[in-house]
Design a protein around this motif. Structure first.
Motif, PDB file in Angstrom:
ATOM      1  N   LEU A  99       0.910  -1.309   0.041  1.00  0.00           N
ATOM      2  CA  LEU A  99      -0.132   0.083   0.079  1.00  0.00           C
ATOM      3  C   LEU A  99       0.768   1.231  -0.071  1.00  0.00           C
ATOM      4  CD1 LEU A  99      -2.854  -1.086   2.477  1.00  0.00           C
ATOM      5  CD2 LEU A  99      -3.014  -0.754   0.008  1.00  0.00           C
ATOM      6  N   SER A 100       1.993   1.276   0.489  1.00  0.00           N
ATOM      7  CA  SER A 100       2.671   2.353   0.643  1.00  0.00           C
ATOM      8  C   SER A 100       3.374   2.704  -0.446  1.00  0.00           C
ATOM      9  CB  SER A 100       3.823   2.218   1.974  1.00  0.00           C
ATOM     10  OG  SER A 100       3.289   2.174   3.138  1.00  0.00           O
ATOM     11  N   ARG A 103       0.896   4.045  -3.082  1.00  0.00           N
ATOM     12  CA  ARG A 103       0.359   5.472  -2.615  1.00  0.00           C
ATOM     13  C   ARG A 103       1.613   6.348  -3.059  1.00  0.00           C
ATOM     14  NH1 ARG A 103      -2.281   3.825   1.754  1.00  0.00           N
ATOM     15  NH2 ARG A 103      -0.217   3.447   2.778  1.00  0.00           N
ATOM     16  N   SER A 104       3.070   6.008  -2.624  1.00  0.00           N
ATOM     17  CA  SER A 104       3.946   7.012  -3.056  1.00  0.00           C
ATOM     18  C   SER A 104       4.374   7.021  -4.459  1.00  0.00           C
ATOM     19  CB  SER A 104       5.145   6.258  -2.108  1.00  0.00           C
ATOM     20  OG  SER A 104       5.842   5.339  -2.706  1.00  0.00           O
ATOM     21  N   SER A 106       2.033   6.617  -6.590  1.00  0.00           N
ATOM     22  CA  SER A 106       0.996   7.445  -7.515  1.00  0.00           C
ATOM     23  C   SER A 106       0.652   8.971  -6.974  1.00  0.00           C
ATOM     24  CB  SER A 106      -0.378   6.467  -7.316  1.00  0.00           C
ATOM     25  OG  SER A 106       0.255   5.305  -7.695  1.00  0.00           O
ATOM     26  N   VAL A 107       1.649   9.423  -6.477  1.00  0.00           N
ATOM     27  CA  VAL A 107       1.138  10.704  -5.613  1.00  0.00           C
ATOM     28  C   VAL A 107       0.591  11.994  -6.554  1.00  0.00           C
ATOM     29  CG1 VAL A 107       2.256  12.851  -4.490  1.00  0.00           C
ATOM     30  CG2 VAL A 107       2.636  10.461  -3.459  1.00  0.00           C
TER      31      VAL A 107
END
Length: 188
Positions: A99-100, A103-104, A106-107
């Protein structure tokens, strides 16, 4: 690597003492988790924006995957061009890492990525991973769409947190003969 070796030595002593009635049996260890993260549309990106941009995105993936692995007691096993394979001590940390990193990456929407997570036994040789768990984690990642994290049923059973929900996903695993339940990760 030294930490892993020391851990195995300690486990060996615990098992020896327990077998002689000199201590409690060691708690069963959770199976490790394998995470595959891939950049979505990498071939198209390379064609549209050129090799230099593609290399920059692949370098960003490496940097993010390595940082997330270290933060979750895991390790970056290897890079696969536009992807990465990571290993974690358990499904919970593997899911957090997946997940991290998604997320990072796809910022700002310029590097959409997707991931697959599976937990189970692996064979570790020469700092690489082999076996059915690795193969299934890779196939799960291939089935994920941009921005998605898909997981196996083993991960669903191991992770019990109220902010994480799982939704059954219709996914076809190439090269996997039996039907495998796959779940999309939803985070509140």
């Amino acid at each position: 690597n030294e930490q892993r070796s020391a851990g195995r030595i300690v486990e060996g002593f615990e098992e020896f003492f327990a077998s002689r009635g000199l201590g409690p049996p060691p708690a069963p260890m959770a199976p490790p988790a394998v995470v595959f993260v891939d950049l979505s549309g990498f071939t198209r990106l390379t064609e549209e924006r050129g090799d230099e941009v593609a290399v920059r995105f692949a370098s960003t993936l490496q940097r993010e995957a390595d940082a997330v692995a270290k933060a979750n007691d895991g390790r970056l096993v290897k890079l696969l061009g536009d992807g990465a394979m990571l290993r974690f001590p358990d499904a919970d940390r593997g899911l957090d890492a997946a997940l991290s990193v998604i997320r990072s990456l796809s910022v700002d929407g310029t590097i959409p990525a997707h991931a697959g997570v599976h937990a189970g036994p692996v064979i570790e040789r020469d700092l690489d991973l082999f076996g059915r768990t690795v193969n299934l984690a890779s196939r799960i990642a291939e089935a994920a769409g941009p921005g998605q994290v898909l997981v196996s049923e083993a991960v669903v059973e191991a992770v019990d947190r109220p902010e994480v929900r799982f939704e059954r996903a219709d996914a076809v695993m190439k090269g996997i003969p039996e039907t495998v339940a796959v779940f999309r990760v939803l985070v509140d």
